[in-house]
Scaffold this motif. Structure first.
Motif, short mmCIF file in Angstrom:
data_model
loop_
_atom_site.label_atom_id
_atom_site.label_comp_id
_atom_site.label_asym_id
_atom_site.label_seq_id
_atom_site.Cartn_x
_atom_site.Cartn_y
_atom_site.Cartn_z
N GLN A 71 -6.97 2.17 6.47
CA GLN A 71 -7.50 2.22 5.10
C GLN A 71 -6.93 1.10 4.24
O GLN A 71 -7.65 0.50 3.44
CB GLN A 71 -7.16 3.58 4.47
CG GLN A 71 -8.00 4.74 5.01
CD GLN A 71 -7.89 5.96 4.12
OE1 GLN A 71 -6.79 6.43 3.84
NE2 GLN A 71 -9.03 6.46 3.68
N ALA A 72 -5.63 0.82 4.40
CA ALA A 72 -4.99 -0.21 3.58
C ALA A 72 -5.51 -1.61 3.92
O ALA A 72 -5.77 -2.41 3.01
CB ALA A 72 -3.48 -0.15 3.76
N ILE A 73 -5.67 -1.90 5.21
CA ILE A 73 -6.05 -3.26 5.61
C ILE A 73 -7.56 -3.45 5.55
O ILE A 73 -8.05 -4.41 4.96
CB ILE A 73 -5.53 -3.55 7.04
CG1 ILE A 73 -4.00 -3.36 7.10
CG2 ILE A 73 -5.93 -4.96 7.46
CD1 ILE A 73 -3.22 -4.21 6.15
N ALA A 91 0.82 -1.22 0.00
CA ALA A 91 0.00 0.00 0.00
C ALA A 91 0.85 1.27 0.00
O ALA A 91 0.31 2.38 -0.07
CB ALA A 91 -0.94 0.01 1.20
N GLY A 92 2.16 1.11 0.09
CA GLY A 92 3.05 2.27 0.04
C GLY A 92 3.01 3.14 1.27
O GLY A 92 3.32 4.34 1.19
N GLN A 146 4.55 5.24 16.10
CA GLN A 146 3.96 5.53 14.80
C GLN A 146 3.05 6.76 14.91
O GLN A 146 2.45 7.00 15.96
CB GLN A 146 3.15 4.34 14.28
CG GLN A 146 3.95 3.10 14.01
CD GLN A 146 4.71 3.12 12.70
OE1 GLN A 146 4.75 4.14 12.02
NE2 GLN A 146 5.28 2.00 12.32
N ASN A 147 2.94 7.49 13.82
CA ASN A 147 2.11 8.69 13.77
C ASN A 147 0.62 8.34 13.66
O ASN A 147 0.27 7.28 13.13
CB ASN A 147 2.55 9.56 12.59
CG ASN A 147 1.74 10.81 12.42
OD1 ASN A 147 0.83 10.86 11.61
ND2 ASN A 147 2.06 11.84 13.21
N VAL A 148 -0.25 9.23 14.12
CA VAL A 148 -1.70 8.97 14.02
C VAL A 148 -2.14 8.89 12.55
O VAL A 148 -3.03 8.11 12.21
CB VAL A 148 -2.52 10.04 14.76
CG1 VAL A 148 -2.33 9.93 16.26
CG2 VAL A 148 -2.19 11.45 14.28
N GLY A 149 -1.51 9.70 11.69
CA GLY A 149 -1.83 9.62 10.27
C GLY A 149 -1.45 8.28 9.68
O GLY A 149 -2.13 7.74 8.81
N THR A 150 -0.35 7.71 10.17
CA THR A 150 0.07 6.38 9.73
C THR A 150 -0.94 5.33 10.17
O THR A 150 -1.27 4.41 9.42
CB THR A 150 1.46 6.05 10.31
OG1 THR A 150 2.37 7.11 9.98
CG2 THR A 150 1.98 4.75 9.75
N ALA A 151 -1.45 5.47 11.41
CA ALA A 151 -2.47 4.54 11.91
C ALA A 151 -3.72 4.58 11.02
O ALA A 151 -4.31 3.54 10.69
CB ALA A 151 -2.82 4.86 13.35
N GLU A 178 -11.25 5.27 13.26
CA GLU A 178 -10.36 4.65 12.28
C GLU A 178 -8.92 4.63 12.79
O GLU A 178 -8.18 3.66 12.55
CB GLU A 178 -10.44 5.41 10.96
CG GLU A 178 -11.75 5.23 10.21
CD GLU A 178 -12.87 6.15 10.70
OE1 GLU A 178 -13.93 6.18 10.08
OE2 GLU A 178 -12.66 6.85 11.73
N ILE A 179 -8.51 5.69 13.49
CA ILE A 179 -7.15 5.74 14.05
C ILE A 179 -6.98 4.65 15.10
O ILE A 179 -5.95 3.94 15.12
CB ILE A 179 -6.87 7.13 14.65
CG1 ILE A 179 -6.75 8.17 13.53
CG2 ILE A 179 -5.59 7.12 15.50
CD1 ILE A 179 -6.71 9.60 14.03
#
Length: 507
Positions: A292-294, A152-153, A282-287, A201-202
């Motif tokens: 979204q990816a999974i 997912a990059g 890890q950043n909240v944006g990364t979470a 979602e986070i």
């Protein structure tokens, strides 16, 4: 110690006045309290730009290789470039369109130089690749989930852009996952807006990463001046075994090692990683991107970006497609104000001044600050150092900026290394407090660049010397082999002559 910390977190879930968690916290060295300049707005949707620009340079010297050609049509979410090293990630098209060209364009880099980019001319259809969401991540192995995050990059969206899948793979057991929402740098509020809008979602993304790491403890940390974000996160995490912590808005609390120090009291040495101590941050944006990816099967093609500063007419937090030209986002914010002077990608402390707004948004772009003359009024001419020591007192890495400055100014770069130059995180705290307005971080960056060049030259010289020595050894060996063959041939000839002479004598 980590198990003890997790136990302490789990037994301290009571709340005091204002719903603040009553949890022991520590302090990191140095740091400064700064005016926030934050406008935590709702998330606006950006319109589709006419073209998307994707630099092939990912981070440092890590490039991606194009797998599309000019003239080919691509779909939203389609991979258009594959990584050439483990520290790069795939690049996905953020919308459908035609690959217009693969050519040099100016990129977001301190050098201000151009590099190869994939240019996509959007068709307005926004037609997407089919997605394959995961119905229950708990039924997947950690390795399978890591591979999905890699495909997912996804990278760290706090600004470092380090590949998330690499960070989620540790050779040592991980006990604690920290989700970093401590957005302490001035002007930046994209994470706060994200937490207010997508708390559930986070939290889900955090649980997925906790499952991947098999960590027993998960903490979400955010600034204590974000009551709405704190409330939404607490509500979302109510049914999950996740701890919520609010940390002081002292810059740079949002730095990975500084946040770990505040939450756990553990000081990560300069040349060590949090994973060595059983921690991953890890950043909240990364979470959110992992969720979204999974759960949705959507790769990283968009991110929330703060566009702010007095140099724009309307500050916003915008959901922008990666690859969008910056000037397109500025237009979404009503354009520039008449007295705009500087455009910075990143925050005002650690960001990079841009030479053009034709540069595109990349995965690491968390903020765009358009600054005016009044905001730059403190950028006075540098005066001689008065040796006050203020720079050392605020350095979160516990360095001696004054000594580093003198050695870098004198081009004594080896001495800079003796004073741990590369431990500097370039946070800019020393610049803020310097009464002489000396651009210390600028000097340190230049010294680092010179040392890197010298190290590369030394490595090239060592390689050249080794190749020369190998060549000389080959020549000596070849000469020895040639001489041995000649001697063997001569011995054979002498033997033949002797045999012939013996036969002749017998006759």
């Amino acid at each position: 110690m980590i198990a003890l910390l997790c136990s302490r977190w789990k037994t301290a879930r009571g709340y005091g006045n204002g719903n603040q968690p009553m949890i022991k916290q520590w302090q990191f060295p140095g740091g400064v309290v700064m005016e926030g300049h934050k406008q935590v707005t709702g998330i606006s949707e950006s319109t589709l730009p006419s073209e998307l620009i994707y630099p092939l340079l990912q981070r440092s010297d890590n490039y991606a290789q194009p797998i599309v050609e000019p003239g080919s049509r691509v779909l939203k979410g389609q991979i258009i470039a594959t990584p050439q090293s483990p520290l790069a990630t795939p690049i996905h098209a953020a919308s459908s369109g035609i690959v217009k060209e693969i050519e040099p364009r100016i990129i977001a880099h301190p050098s201000g130089l151009a590099d190869n980019c994939i240019i996509i001319e959007t068709d307005g259809l926004d037609e997407a690749n089919p997605v394959f969401p995961c119905l229950d991540y708990k039924l997947e192995t950690p390795e399978a989930l890591r591979n999905k995050a890699a495909q997912a990059g996804i990278v760290g969206l706090g600004g470092a852009a380090f590949p998330t899948a690499v960070k989620l793979k540790s050779n040592k057991p991980i006990h604690t996952l920290i989700i970093n929402g401590a957005e302490c740098e001035p002007y930046i509020s994209c994470d706060a807006s994200l937490m207010q809008a997508y708390a559930q979602e986070i939290v889900q993304g955090a649980l997925i990463m906790q499952h991947i790491l098999q960590a027993s403890c998960c903490i979400i940390a955010l600034e204590n001046r974000l009551p709405i974000a704190q409330q939404t996160i607490q509500e979302a995490a109510r049914q999950a075994d996740i701890q919520i912590a609010t940390v002081p808005a002292i810059y740079p609390t949002g730095g990975e090692k500084q946040l770990i120090a505040v939450l756990t009291g553990i000081k990560i040495p300069a040349h060590s990683l949090p994973g060595d101590f059983g921690l991953v941050c890890q950043n909240v944006g990364t979470a959110y991107a992992v969720y979204q990816a999974i759960c949705l099967g959507i790769p990283l093609t968009e991110r929330i970006i703060t566009v702010t500063g007095k140099g724009v007419n309307q500050a916003k937090n915008i959901r922008a497609k990666i690859g969008t030209p910056i000037k397109h986002l500025i237009e979404q914010c009503g354009g520039y104000s008449p007295d705009v002077q500087r455009l910075i990608m990143g925050g005002s402390m650690m960001g990079v001044a841009l030479s053009s707004d034709d540069i595109s948004v990349i995965k690491a772009t968390n903020c765009l600050v358009a600054m005016t003359t009044s905001e730059l009024a403190n950028n006075q001419s540098a005066m001689p150092c008065i040796r006050c020591g203020d720079c050392a007192s605020v350095c979160p890495a516990e360095l001696l900026p004054q000594q580093l400055y003198w050695h870098s100014r004198s081009k004594q770069y080896e001495q800079c290394q003796d004073f741990q130059l590369f431990d500097c995180i370039e946070c800019g705290c020393c610049d803020v407090v310097c009464p002489s307005h000396i651009p210390l971080v600028q000097s340190f960056r230049a010294a680092k660049g010179e040392l890197v060049i010298k190290q590369k030259q030394a490595a090239q010289a060592k390689l050249a010397k080794m190749r020369y020595q190998n060549q000389q050894q080959r020549r000596v060996k070849e000469a020895q082999e040639k001489q041995a063959k000649a001697e063997k041939r001569l011995a054979a000839i002498e033997k033949m002559k002797a045999a012939a002479a013996k036969r002749k004598k017998l006759i």
